[in-house]
Design a protein around this motif. Structure first.
Motif, PDB file in Angstrom:
ATOM      1  N   ASP A  93      55.942  83.667  71.008  1.00  0.00           N
ATOM      2  CA  ASP A  93      56.484  82.914  69.933  1.00  0.00           C
ATOM      3  C   ASP A  93      57.560  82.079  70.583  1.00  0.00           C
ATOM      4  O   ASP A  93      58.636  82.138  71.297  1.00  0.00           O
ATOM      5  N   LEU A  94      57.293  80.684  70.244  1.00  0.00           N
ATOM      6  CA  LEU A  94      58.103  79.423  71.074  1.00  0.00           C
ATOM      7  C   LEU A  94      59.376  79.359  70.176  1.00  0.00           C
ATOM      8  O   LEU A  94      60.166  78.811  70.671  1.00  0.00           O
ATOM      9  N   LEU A  95      59.391  79.881  69.039  1.00  0.00           N
ATOM     10  CA  LEU A  95      60.729  79.488  67.999  1.00  0.00           C
ATOM     11  C   LEU A  95      61.488  81.035  68.085  1.00  0.00           C
ATOM     12  O   LEU A  95      62.263  81.000  67.106  1.00  0.00           O
ATOM     13  N   SER A  96      61.089  81.787  68.912  1.00  0.00           N
ATOM     14  CA  SER A  96      61.838  83.289  69.011  1.00  0.00           C
ATOM     15  C   SER A  96      61.821  83.826  70.216  1.00  0.00           C
ATOM     16  O   SER A  96      61.522  84.892  70.606  1.00  0.00           O
ATOM     17  N   GLU A  97      62.624  83.076  71.027  1.00  0.00           N
ATOM     18  CA  GLU A  97      62.766  83.359  72.557  1.00  0.00           C
ATOM     19  C   GLU A  97      61.565  83.920  73.185  1.00  0.00           C
ATOM     20  O   GLU A  97      61.714  84.931  73.972  1.00  0.00           O
ATOM     21  N   ARG A  98      60.591  83.320  72.877  1.00  0.00           N
ATOM     22  CA  ARG A  98      59.217  83.644  73.725  1.00  0.00           C
ATOM     23  C   ARG A  98      58.877  85.206  73.587  1.00  0.00           C
ATOM     24  O   ARG A  98      58.280  85.904  74.404  1.00  0.00           O
ATOM     25  N   LYS A  99      59.247  85.850  72.413  1.00  0.00           N
ATOM     26  CA  LYS A  99      58.838  86.956  71.785  1.00  0.00           C
ATOM     27  C   LYS A  99      57.305  87.221  72.116  1.00  0.00           C
ATOM     28  O   LYS A  99      56.582  86.392  71.562  1.00  0.00           O
ATOM     29  N   LYS A 100      57.061  88.531  72.542  1.00  0.00           N
ATOM     30  CA  LYS A 100      55.666  88.666  72.606  1.00  0.00           C
ATOM     31  C   LYS A 100      55.221  89.124  71.429  1.00  0.00           C
ATOM     32  O   LYS A 100      55.582  89.789  70.648  1.00  0.00           O
ATOM     33  N   LEU A 101      53.726  88.762  71.072  1.00  0.00           N
ATOM     34  CA  LEU A 101      53.134  88.770  69.799  1.00  0.00           C
ATOM     35  C   LEU A 101      51.854  89.379  69.860  1.00  0.00           C
ATOM     36  O   LEU A 101      51.345  89.291  71.031  1.00  0.00           O
ATOM     37  N   CYS A 102      51.462  90.182  68.870  1.00  0.00           N
ATOM     38  CA  CYS A 102      50.132  90.628  69.110  1.00  0.00           C
ATOM     39  C   CYS A 102      49.356  90.109  67.847  1.00  0.00           C
ATOM     40  O   CYS A 102      49.721  89.905  66.716  1.00  0.00           O
ATOM     41  N   CYS A 147      46.057  87.804  61.749  1.00  0.00           N
ATOM     42  CA  CYS A 147      47.794  88.016  61.362  1.00  0.00           C
ATOM     43  C   CYS A 147      48.193  88.241  62.786  1.00  0.00           C
ATOM     44  O   CYS A 147      47.650  89.010  63.589  1.00  0.00           O
ATOM     45  N   ILE A 148      49.080  87.400  62.921  1.00  0.00           N
ATOM     46  CA  ILE A 148      49.728  87.477  64.225  1.00  0.00           C
ATOM     47  C   ILE A 148      51.203  88.117  63.974  1.00  0.00           C
ATOM     48  O   ILE A 148      52.141  87.703  63.112  1.00  0.00           O
ATOM     49  N   VAL A 149      51.115  89.445  64.471  1.00  0.00           N
ATOM     50  CA  VAL A 149      52.149  90.324  64.093  1.00  0.00           C
ATOM     51  C   VAL A 149      53.775  89.975  64.586  1.00  0.00           C
ATOM     52  O   VAL A 149      53.664  89.759  65.767  1.00  0.00           O
ATOM     53  N   GLY A 150      54.466  89.910  63.780  1.00  0.00           N
ATOM     54  CA  GLY A 150      55.823  89.405  64.408  1.00  0.00           C
ATOM     55  C   GLY A 150      56.163  87.926  64.461  1.00  0.00           C
ATOM     56  O   GLY A 150      57.138  87.415  64.982  1.00  0.00           O
ATOM     57  N   LEU A 151      54.992  87.068  64.423  1.00  0.00           N
ATOM     58  CA  LEU A 151      55.457  85.708  64.290  1.00  0.00           C
ATOM     59  C   LEU A 151      56.314  85.176  63.428  1.00  0.00           C
ATOM     60  O   LEU A 151      56.127  85.295  62.140  1.00  0.00           O
ATOM     61  N   GLN A 152      57.234  84.405  63.808  1.00  0.00           N
ATOM     62  CA  GLN A 152      58.224  83.836  62.923  1.00  0.00           C
ATOM     63  C   GLN A 152      57.664  82.873  62.137  1.00  0.00           C
ATOM     64  O   GLN A 152      57.387  81.643  62.700  1.00  0.00           O
ATOM     65  N   GLU A 153      57.791  82.711  60.756  1.00  0.00           N
ATOM     66  CA  GLU A 153      57.404  81.412  60.236  1.00  0.00           C
ATOM     67  C   GLU A 153      58.617  80.800  59.346  1.00  0.00           C
ATOM     68  O   GLU A 153      59.556  81.653  58.771  1.00  0.00           O
ATOM     69  N   TYR A 154      58.953  79.504  59.470  1.00  0.00           N
ATOM     70  CA  TYR A 154      60.114  79.148  58.957  1.00  0.00           C
ATOM     71  C   TYR A 154      59.786  77.932  57.693  1.00  0.00           C
ATOM     72  O   TYR A 154      58.552  77.333  57.974  1.00  0.00           O
TER      73      TYR A 154
END
Ligand code: ADP
Ligand code: MG
Length: 343
Positions: free
Chosen positions: A152-161, A171-178
């Motif tokens: 996630d480029l908008l969430s400290e490069r949090k790894k997503l699955c 569905c990208i689990v954990g991806l932040q939507e704004y």
């Protein structure tokens, strides 16, 4: 119905080429511009040597839906690519726009303004009476695929699955939507995401050329549920349903797919992954164009993530970016051949 008629007016797949001007370095090295554009075709003048070492020029001509010469502005690029798609985003369309090309060919330069202009137009439409009395909202997310993994480029490069539900929805689990309420937010998010992308985990600048950056704008319809059994003004809002979506993808440098013989093991693995994803992408777009029932998504992370944008009412725009300089001739020809296979 009107909506279908409108839909058919916008090509399902559009391939355009954008030539950038020679840069200062290339001018200082006195490199020749070997690309000439005329209307929707272009010619690459490739310098070659005969066996007896006499020089000659081999001309390669290509034709595309549009060829944008070096003097074409970003706004004109927008009008030639994304603008016609915007109205049909409200008609259950999932659109995808790719920037393809070697590192330094202008992918990021081309891609960056497009979502900003798209948001301006989407928000203008959302304010019109037909849409403003429905509960439409615009959402943004920005992530990258690096070495086959999602961050996630908008969430400290949090790894997503990634997960797929039963209805072929990705569905990208954990991806932040704004939620997007104005254009400035989008500009800020793009700056933030791009900075995150280019520094990466090791801080090396060239890392961005090995990742695919995916910015998604999603229009959702939010339904109000009135709980009439209780107080009359007790209204709650459910998570929105996706109406339409547009994805902007700044692809990894196409030359990186050839990093498969590099001395560094990690670079080789990443090169193989990029090569695989660009090939899979080409195959998916071709399958889409032929209305094939089987689309080979499974080929790579990139195509799996985009799966729901390749089925149903989809639109694809490929912007192939090329450098004019003689030193890039081989990469330019590779890019044009790739684009030619997609068109
Ligand atoms: P890429 O993302 O493909 O590696 P960039 O978008 O970073 O390439 O472009 C490389 C350089 O060329 C940047 O400094 C950019 O500002 C410049 N550039 C690219 N395309 C154009 C263009 N059409 N007009 C003017 N400058 C450009
Ligand atoms: Mg770039």
């Amino acid at each position: 119905p009107k909506s279908e008629k409108e839909n058919t007016n916008v090509a399902k797949i559009k391939v355009v080429v954008r030539k950038r001007p020679l840069n200062k370095k290339e001018i200082a090295r006195k490199e020749d511009d070997v690309v000439t554009v005329s209307d929707n075709s272009l010619t690459v003048h490739e310098p070659k040597l005969k066996v007896d070492l006499t020089a000659y020029v081999e001309n390669h001509e290509f034709c595309f839906d549009a060829v944008l010469d070096e003097d074409v502005s970003n706004d004109e690029v927008y009008r030639a690519t994304i603008e016609p798609i915007i109205p049909i985003i409200f008609q259950r369309t999932k659109a995808t726009c790719f920037a393809y090309g070697q590192t330094g060919s202008g992918k990021t330069y081309t891609m960056k303004p497009l979502p900003i202009r798209a948001v301006e137009d989407l928000m203008r439409l959302l304010r019109q009476p037909v849409y403003s009395n429905q509960r439409f909202k615009l959402w943004l997310s920005y992530f990258e695929i690096y070495g086959g993994k999602l961050f996630d480029l908008l969430s400290e490069r949090k790894k997503l699955c990634m997960r797929e539900d039963g209805r072929q929805q990705v569905c990208i689990v954990g991806l932040q939507e704004y939620e997007v309420s104005d254009v400035q937010i989008v500009k800020d998010f793009i700056e933030k995401g791009n900075a995150e992308r280019s520094t990466g985990s090791t801080g090396a600048n060239e890392e961005s050329s090995r990742s695919h950056a995916i910015l998604q704008l999603v229009v959702k319809k939010h339904v109000e549920v009135k709980e009439t059994r209780r107080k009359i003004n007790d209204v709650k809002e459910l998570p929105g349903k996706v109406v339409g979506k547009i994805s902007f993808i700044d692809l990894a440098g196409s030359e990186r797919g050839a990093d498969t013989t590099d001395n560094d093991r990690q670079t080789r693995i990443e090169g193989a992954e990029i090569n695989k994803s660009l090939l899979a992408l080409k195959e998916c777009i071709r399958a889409l164009d032929n209305d094939q029932l089987h689309i080979p998504f499974r080929g790579s992370k990139l195509t799996e993530v985009l799966r729901d944008s390749f089925v149903g009412n989809s639109r694809t725009v490929m912007i192939s970016c090329i450098s004019p300089s003689v030193g890039s001739c081989e990469h330019t020809l590779n890019t044009l051949r790739y684009a030619d296979r997609v068109k």
